[in-house]
Design a protein around this motif. Structure first.
Motif, PDB file in Angstrom:
ATOM      1  N   VAL A 100       0.950  -1.163  -0.034  1.00  0.00           N
ATOM      2  CA  VAL A 100       0.156  -0.245   0.235  1.00  0.00           C
ATOM      3  C   VAL A 100       0.846   1.449   0.215  1.00  0.00           C
ATOM      4  N   THR A 101       0.358   1.924  -1.460  1.00  0.00           N
ATOM      5  CA  THR A 101       1.282   3.473  -1.344  1.00  0.00           C
ATOM      6  C   THR A 101       0.610   4.439  -1.546  1.00  0.00           C
ATOM      7  N   GLY A 102       1.007   5.376  -0.601  1.00  0.00           N
ATOM      8  CA  GLY A 102       0.153   6.889  -1.101  1.00  0.00           C
ATOM      9  C   GLY A 102       0.495   7.654  -0.499  1.00  0.00           C
ATOM     10  N   THR A 103      -0.391   8.555  -0.456  1.00  0.00           N
ATOM     11  CA  THR A 103      -0.229  10.023   0.480  1.00  0.00           C
ATOM     12  C   THR A 103      -2.056  10.414   0.958  1.00  0.00           C
ATOM     13  N   VAL A 156     -13.918  10.196  11.539  1.00  0.00           N
ATOM     14  CA  VAL A 156     -12.663   9.700  11.944  1.00  0.00           C
ATOM     15  C   VAL A 156     -13.015   9.763  13.472  1.00  0.00           C
ATOM     16  N   HIS A 157     -12.920   8.600  13.962  1.00  0.00           N
ATOM     17  CA  HIS A 157     -13.670   8.653  16.204  1.00  0.00           C
ATOM     18  C   HIS A 157     -11.428   7.837  15.861  1.00  0.00           C
ATOM     19  N   GLY A 158     -11.239   9.434  17.118  1.00  0.00           N
ATOM     20  CA  GLY A 158     -10.134   9.002  17.729  1.00  0.00           C
ATOM     21  C   GLY A 158      -8.270  10.185  16.753  1.00  0.00           C
ATOM     22  N   GLU A 159      -7.616   9.263  17.854  1.00  0.00           N
ATOM     23  CA  GLU A 159      -6.615  10.243  16.910  1.00  0.00           C
ATOM     24  C   GLU A 159      -6.077   9.480  15.783  1.00  0.00           C
ATOM     25  N   VAL A 160      -6.212   7.899  15.551  1.00  0.00           N
ATOM     26  CA  VAL A 160      -5.438   7.790  14.539  1.00  0.00           C
ATOM     27  C   VAL A 160      -6.826   7.252  13.429  1.00  0.00           C
ATOM     28  N   LEU A 161      -5.932   7.361  11.804  1.00  0.00           N
ATOM     29  CA  LEU A 161      -7.094   6.693  11.012  1.00  0.00           C
ATOM     30  C   LEU A 161      -6.408   5.256  10.803  1.00  0.00           C
ATOM     31  N   ASP A 162      -6.923   4.967  10.973  1.00  0.00           N
ATOM     32  CA  ASP A 162      -7.068   3.071  10.559  1.00  0.00           C
ATOM     33  C   ASP A 162      -7.715   2.968   9.316  1.00  0.00           C
ATOM     34  N   LEU A 163      -6.625   2.646   8.440  1.00  0.00           N
ATOM     35  CA  LEU A 163      -7.077   2.411   6.397  1.00  0.00           C
ATOM     36  C   LEU A 163      -7.609   0.606   6.172  1.00  0.00           C
ATOM     37  N   ASP A 164      -6.759   0.242   7.010  1.00  0.00           N
ATOM     38  CA  ASP A 164      -7.196  -1.718   7.041  1.00  0.00           C
ATOM     39  C   ASP A 164      -8.550  -1.759   7.093  1.00  0.00           C
TER      40      ASP A 164
END
Length: 174
Positions: free
Chosen positions: A41-44, A102-110
């Motif tokens: 997974v590569t991206g911006t 987005v809930h919280g301080e982390v973005l989960d892309l899984d």
């Protein structure tokens, strides 16, 4: 694949690259994936107001069953994805919205990676002709595969008596 919101907010264009293990997709009952390992997974990610735009590419190979012989067929894939996320605390997700909260301080892309890989599974795949020929069944209990020439020469035993009656009628008419 988890990315800290703070890292994304600190830069104009946050770049990421990681291998994500998707082997848990093999155990799902509703798909045909026999094997899938880590995908690249590569991206911006960029921020515009209260919206994070993630553009990424998922590349890998999954093993699927052949539609004719059920042998393993490697299926390489490369998926370009654009996902939008809202970091607004007052944002309420609407039914048809393409923006994910987005809930919280982390973005989960899984979950989004898994969803896009599942959507990429083709309806059917076929093995190479040589592999199909090598693995195709040609006989079984009470049946065999025959060519059209063999079929034309062979008379069905149920119709043999009928054939003899037709031959008898021809001889009498001549």
């Amino acid at each position: 694949m988890k990315i800290s919101i703070q890292k994304i907010l600190q830069t104009d264009l946050y770049r990421f690259e990681e291998n994500v293990d998707l082997s848990d997709l093999e155990s799902l009952n509703n798909n045909d994936i026999r094997e899938i390992g880590a995908v690249s997974v590569t991206g911006t990610a960029s921020v515009q107001g209260k919206t994070i735009t993630c553009q990424f590419t998922i590349a890998g190979t999954m093993i699927l069953p052949c539609a004719r012989t059920l042998v393993d067929v490697p299926y390489p894939f490369k998926i370009n994805v654009v996902e939008l996320f809202s970091i607004d605390t007052y944002y309420k997700e609407e039914d048809e919205s393409e923006i994910h909260p987005v809930h919280g301080e982390v973005l989960d892309l899984d979950p989004f990676i898994k969803e896009n890989v599942l959507l990429e599974i083709p309806f059917r795949v076929y093995a190479d002709a040589e592999e199909i020929e090598a693995n195709a069944l040609s006989a079984g209990n009470g049946w065999t595969v025959i060519s059209e020439e063999e079929q034309e020469e062979k008379i069905d035993p149920r119709f043999e008596k009928l054939q003899s009656l037709l031959n008898k009628d021809k001889n009498e008419n001549q």
